[in-house]
Design a protein around this motif. Sequence first.
Motif, PDB file in Angstrom:
ATOM      1  N   PRO A 454       0.801  -1.227   0.000  1.00  0.00           N
ATOM      2  CA  PRO A 454       0.000   0.000   0.000  1.00  0.00           C
ATOM      3  C   PRO A 454       0.831   1.273   0.000  1.00  0.00           C
ATOM      4  O   PRO A 454       0.434   2.275  -0.603  1.00  0.00           O
ATOM      5  CB  PRO A 454      -0.858  -0.129   1.262  1.00  0.00           C
ATOM      6  N   LEU A 455       1.989   1.247   0.659  1.00  0.00           N
ATOM      7  CA  LEU A 455       2.841   2.425   0.639  1.00  0.00           C
ATOM      8  C   LEU A 455       3.321   2.716  -0.773  1.00  0.00           C
ATOM      9  O   LEU A 455       3.279   3.861  -1.241  1.00  0.00           O
ATOM     10  CB  LEU A 455       4.041   2.222   1.568  1.00  0.00           C
ATOM     11  N   VAL A 456       3.755   1.668  -1.488  1.00  0.00           N
ATOM     12  CA  VAL A 456       4.210   1.841  -2.864  1.00  0.00           C
ATOM     13  C   VAL A 456       3.057   2.288  -3.755  1.00  0.00           C
ATOM     14  O   VAL A 456       3.212   3.167  -4.607  1.00  0.00           O
ATOM     15  CB  VAL A 456       4.836   0.532  -3.383  1.00  0.00           C
ATOM     16  N   ASN A 457       1.875   1.690  -3.565  1.00  0.00           N
ATOM     17  CA  ASN A 457       0.719   2.112  -4.356  1.00  0.00           C
ATOM     18  C   ASN A 457       0.341   3.557  -4.090  1.00  0.00           C
ATOM     19  O   ASN A 457      -0.096   4.276  -5.001  1.00  0.00           O
ATOM     20  CB  ASN A 457      -0.481   1.201  -4.065  1.00  0.00           C
ATOM     21  N   LEU A 458       0.488   3.992  -2.845  1.00  0.00           N
ATOM     22  CA  LEU A 458       0.210   5.388  -2.509  1.00  0.00           C
ATOM     23  C   LEU A 458       1.155   6.323  -3.255  1.00  0.00           C
ATOM     24  O   LEU A 458       0.733   7.328  -3.843  1.00  0.00           O
ATOM     25  CB  LEU A 458       0.336   5.590  -1.001  1.00  0.00           C
ATOM     26  N   LEU A 459       2.436   5.979  -3.265  1.00  0.00           N
ATOM     27  CA  LEU A 459       3.428   6.814  -3.957  1.00  0.00           C
ATOM     28  C   LEU A 459       3.197   6.807  -5.468  1.00  0.00           C
ATOM     29  O   LEU A 459       3.189   7.865  -6.112  1.00  0.00           O
ATOM     30  CB  LEU A 459       4.833   6.312  -3.634  1.00  0.00           C
ATOM     31  N   LEU A 460       2.984   5.612  -6.027  1.00  0.00           N
ATOM     32  CA  LEU A 460       2.782   5.526  -7.471  1.00  0.00           C
ATOM     33  C   LEU A 460       1.438   6.109  -7.884  1.00  0.00           C
ATOM     34  O   LEU A 460       1.316   6.700  -8.964  1.00  0.00           O
ATOM     35  CB  LEU A 460       2.878   4.068  -7.926  1.00  0.00           C
ATOM     36  N   GLY A 461       0.411   5.940  -7.040  1.00  0.00           N
ATOM     37  CA  GLY A 461      -0.877   6.549  -7.344  1.00  0.00           C
ATOM     38  C   GLY A 461      -0.791   8.054  -7.381  1.00  0.00           C
ATOM     39  O   GLY A 461      -1.405   8.713  -8.238  1.00  0.00           O
ATOM     40  N   THR A 462      -0.019   8.626  -6.465  1.00  0.00           N
ATOM     41  CA  THR A 462       0.192  10.076  -6.477  1.00  0.00           C
ATOM     42  C   THR A 462       0.929  10.510  -7.738  1.00  0.00           C
ATOM     43  O   THR A 462       0.578  11.507  -8.372  1.00  0.00           O
ATOM     44  CB  THR A 462       0.988  10.497  -5.229  1.00  0.00           C
ATOM     45  N   ALA A 463       1.942   9.723  -8.120  1.00  0.00           N
ATOM     46  CA  ALA A 463       2.673  10.030  -9.357  1.00  0.00           C
ATOM     47  C   ALA A 463       1.757   9.917 -10.573  1.00  0.00           C
ATOM     48  O   ALA A 463       1.817  10.736 -11.494  1.00  0.00           O
ATOM     49  CB  ALA A 463       3.865   9.084  -9.496  1.00  0.00           C
ATOM     50  N   ALA A 464       0.899   8.901 -10.590  1.00  0.00           N
ATOM     51  CA  ALA A 464      -0.046   8.738 -11.701  1.00  0.00           C
ATOM     52  C   ALA A 464      -1.007   9.913 -11.758  1.00  0.00           C
ATOM     53  O   ALA A 464      -1.331  10.428 -12.842  1.00  0.00           O
ATOM     54  CB  ALA A 464      -0.815   7.429 -11.552  1.00  0.00           C
ATOM     55  N   ALA A 465      -1.480  10.358 -10.586  1.00  0.00           N
ATOM     56  CA  ALA A 465      -2.397  11.498 -10.544  1.00  0.00           C
ATOM     57  C   ALA A 465      -1.737  12.754 -11.098  1.00  0.00           C
ATOM     58  O   ALA A 465      -2.354  13.527 -11.851  1.00  0.00           O
ATOM     59  CB  ALA A 465      -2.874  11.728  -9.112  1.00  0.00           C
ATOM     60  N   LEU A 466      -0.475  12.969 -10.745  1.00  0.00           N
ATOM     61  CA  LEU A 466       0.247  14.136 -11.260  1.00  0.00           C
ATOM     62  C   LEU A 466       0.431  14.050 -12.769  1.00  0.00           C
ATOM     63  O   LEU A 466       0.286  15.051 -13.490  1.00  0.00           O
ATOM     64  CB  LEU A 466       1.599  14.259 -10.561  1.00  0.00           C
ATOM     65  N   ALA A 467       0.767  12.844 -13.263  1.00  0.00           N
ATOM     66  CA  ALA A 467       0.943  12.675 -14.709  1.00  0.00           C
ATOM     67  C   ALA A 467      -0.366  12.902 -15.448  1.00  0.00           C
ATOM     68  O   ALA A 467      -0.400  13.549 -16.512  1.00  0.00           O
ATOM     69  CB  ALA A 467       1.484  11.270 -15.001  1.00  0.00           C
ATOM     70  N   LEU A 468      -1.459  12.400 -14.899  1.00  0.00           N
ATOM     71  CA  LEU A 468      -2.761  12.597 -15.541  1.00  0.00           C
ATOM     72  C   LEU A 468      -3.210  14.054 -15.457  1.00  0.00           C
ATOM     73  O   LEU A 468      -3.846  14.569 -16.389  1.00  0.00           O
ATOM     74  CB  LEU A 468      -3.800  11.678 -14.885  1.00  0.00           C
ATOM     75  N   TRP A 469      -2.896  14.708 -14.366  1.00  0.00           N
ATOM     76  CA  TRP A 469      -3.213  16.136 -14.251  1.00  0.00           C
ATOM     77  C   TRP A 469      -2.456  16.936 -15.310  1.00  0.00           C
ATOM     78  O   TRP A 469      -3.021  17.843 -15.939  1.00  0.00           O
ATOM     79  CB  TRP A 469      -2.867  16.645 -12.851  1.00  0.00           C
ATOM     80  N   GLY A 470      -1.196  16.584 -15.518  1.00  0.00           N
ATOM     81  CA  GLY A 470      -0.439  17.237 -16.574  1.00  0.00           C
ATOM     82  C   GLY A 470      -1.054  16.990 -17.939  1.00  0.00           C
ATOM     83  O   GLY A 470      -1.114  17.891 -18.791  1.00  0.00           O
ATOM     84  N   ALA A 471      -1.549  15.768 -18.155  1.00  0.00           N
ATOM     85  CA  ALA A 471      -2.212  15.457 -19.427  1.00  0.00           C
ATOM     86  C   ALA A 471      -3.486  16.271 -19.583  1.00  0.00           C
ATOM     87  O   ALA A 471      -3.791  16.775 -20.677  1.00  0.00           O
ATOM     88  CB  ALA A 471      -2.527  13.958 -19.483  1.00  0.00           C
ATOM     89  N   PHE A 472      -4.236  16.412 -18.497  1.00  0.00           N
ATOM     90  CA  PHE A 472      -5.447  17.247 -18.532  1.00  0.00           C
ATOM     91  C   PHE A 472      -5.109  18.681 -18.930  1.00  0.00           C
ATOM     92  O   PHE A 472      -5.813  19.300 -19.734  1.00  0.00           O
ATOM     93  CB  PHE A 472      -6.133  17.238 -17.165  1.00  0.00           C
ATOM     94  N   GLN A 473      -4.047  19.211 -18.356  1.00  0.00           N
ATOM     95  CA  GLN A 473      -3.670  20.595 -18.650  1.00  0.00           C
ATOM     96  C   GLN A 473      -3.250  20.765 -20.104  1.00  0.00           C
ATOM     97  O   GLN A 473      -3.602  21.765 -20.755  1.00  0.00           O
ATOM     98  CB  GLN A 473      -2.531  21.028 -17.710  1.00  0.00           C
ATOM     99  N   ARG A 474      -2.518  19.805 -20.644  1.00  0.00           N
ATOM    100  CA  ARG A 474      -2.121  19.884 -22.051  1.00  0.00           C
ATOM    101  C   ARG A 474      -3.346  19.810 -22.969  1.00  0.00           C
ATOM    102  O   ARG A 474      -3.435  20.538 -23.963  1.00  0.00           O
ATOM    103  CB  ARG A 474      -1.149  18.757 -22.388  1.00  0.00           C
ATOM    104  N   LEU A 475      -4.277  18.938 -22.621  1.00  0.00           N
ATOM    105  CA  LEU A 475      -5.489  18.831 -23.419  1.00  0.00           C
ATOM    106  C   LEU A 475      -6.313  20.111 -23.349  1.00  0.00           C
ATOM    107  O   LEU A 475      -6.913  20.531 -24.345  1.00  0.00           O
ATOM    108  CB  LEU A 475      -6.326  17.637 -22.931  1.00  0.00           C
ATOM    109  N   LYS A 476      -6.341  20.736 -22.174  1.00  0.00           N
ATOM    110  CA  LYS A 476      -7.082  22.006 -22.036  1.00  0.00           C
ATOM    111  C   LYS A 476      -6.457  23.089 -22.900  1.00  0.00           C
ATOM    112  O   LYS A 476      -7.180  23.872 -23.558  1.00  0.00           O
ATOM    113  CB  LYS A 476      -7.077  22.432 -20.562  1.00  0.00           C
ATOM    114  N   ARG A 477      -5.138  23.143 -22.924  1.00  0.00           N
ATOM    115  CA  ARG A 477      -4.464  24.139 -23.768  1.00  0.00           C
ATOM    116  C   ARG A 477      -4.741  23.880 -25.240  1.00  0.00           C
ATOM    117  O   ARG A 477      -4.984  24.823 -26.024  1.00  0.00           O
ATOM    118  CB  ARG A 477      -2.956  24.121 -23.492  1.00  0.00           C
ATOM    119  N   GLN A 478      -4.717  22.603 -25.633  1.00  0.00           N
ATOM    120  CA  GLN A 478      -5.035  22.271 -27.024  1.00  0.00           C
ATOM    121  C   GLN A 478      -6.460  22.646 -27.384  1.00  0.00           C
ATOM    122  O   GLN A 478      -6.742  23.139 -28.468  1.00  0.00           O
ATOM    123  CB  GLN A 478      -4.811  20.759 -27.264  1.00  0.00           C
ATOM    124  N   GLU A 479      -7.365  22.432 -26.439  1.00  0.00           N
ATOM    125  CA  GLU A 479      -8.764  22.786 -26.673  1.00  0.00           C
ATOM    126  C   GLU A 479      -8.925  24.304 -26.808  1.00  0.00           C
ATOM    127  O   GLU A 479      -9.663  24.789 -27.676  1.00  0.00           O
ATOM    128  CB  GLU A 479      -9.613  22.269 -25.505  1.00  0.00           C
TER     129      GLU A 479
END
Length: 485
Positions: A454-479
């Motif tokens: 669970p500790l590793v999943n917490l760290l990787l889940g946070t990293a995944a959330a940050l990566a997806l947030w960055g993807a959201f921001q790029r898509l918003k700029r493209q839109e």
Amino acid sequence: MDNTRPAQARRAALSSLDLLKLSLGTTMSHTTTNHRDLDTLPVSKLFWQYTIPSLAGMLATGLYVVIDGIFVGHFVGSHGLAAIALAYPLVMMQVGLGAMLSMGAATRIAILQGGGDYERARATLVAALALLALISLAIPLLGLTYLDTLLQWLQADKQPIVMAEARNYLQWMLGGALFTMGQMVATYLLRNDGRPRLATLLMVIGSLLNVVFNYLFVGVLKLGLAGSAQATLLSESVVMLAGLGYFFTRHARLRLRLANWRLDWRCCGPVLALGLSSLLMEFNLALLMFAHNFQLLRWGTDLSVAAYATAGYSEALFTLVVHGLAVGLQPLLSHSTGAGRPERTREALRYGLRVTMLLGLTALAAVQLFPTLIVRMYNSEDLALIAAGSHALRLHLLAMPFDGLVIIGIIALQAMALTRAALLLTIGKTILLLPALWLLPLWLKLDGVWLAMPLVNLLLGTAAALALWGAFQRLKRQEDLATAA
């Protein structure tokens, strides 16, 4: 238990990333949803159109996991669950060889067919079957010869009763390597031949047969883990024979005849090379499971390994369902990305993440509120196992929402061609988990082993959330740019 669950859990989930990419890539032209639908229908409707069939296949595979655990837990006991968990890293290595052949052959055949070279595609199929036969002979010859040494290496020799059950289980599983690998090859190739529904049907039939045979061999005849292995292999043999037999019928696009059985060894190299990543993935998972078992025996007992098995069986269903949801999301993201529609991509990604997080929170609540009820599914009489399993469930599955976020995040990033971020998340679990498994118990003892994942999943889940947030921001700029233009 995520990447380290026992029994056949990783057979779908472990190779499922490759299988999902292959099956989606080869069946898009056969689905009832066309490109116009992908551009116009509501995202929620499309999501479930793609998800429901994939969930059926994933849950069919999950039945193997749960049924094995239920019958072994009730009719053999905690030592049976411990024996499977300790023996299974070796079976996972065998599964890895099957995954290598399956993914390598299916990918190579798809490439050759795409280029119109059907003769070489057929020769590759023959080569894959020849490799299957050779490896299926080598595994029992080597494995059974050195079985006691392997059992000692797996730490299965600590308790005589566990050692005996693990030996019985591995004697059959190693001896039946042909069926374990053969059914994988058959279902991969069926999907590749444009028959995903047939592949799923065979998986469902195999799961149902596994229930019947487990009841007869383990419940009625009291054959223990030998009976569980026999039930599994007999079910897999039906899937293998039916799946490979299809290629000798007029319904197969890549039909085989006796005249085709001329082995061209030059076709073997590409199959092995293309499937190598799947082999390494499975070997990596076997290593992680072995590390868990090693630390559980170091800081606990074989009862701890049995508790680990119950947690793994339970989380297997969750992970398989999340993978099924990812299948529903992947084509939507890939199509809208290729079509240059960032607003559509954002909508699909947002919807998929909401469903996944809702599922993760629901599963977490069930595990935290009803752990005893879940463990009693596998054994309702062993009070020590019920107590240990309930404790393991609550700690080991503490980060299920983040686990789901990692899984769907990896596939979503791949679907949007953000492969570097997806690769980092994929290898991050191994890089972080091994040190966590060794360091946390020094502080928390046995609870440290339970909390490592669970500790590793917490760290990787946070990293995944940050990566997806960055993807959201790029898509918003493209839109915004598209709107301004």
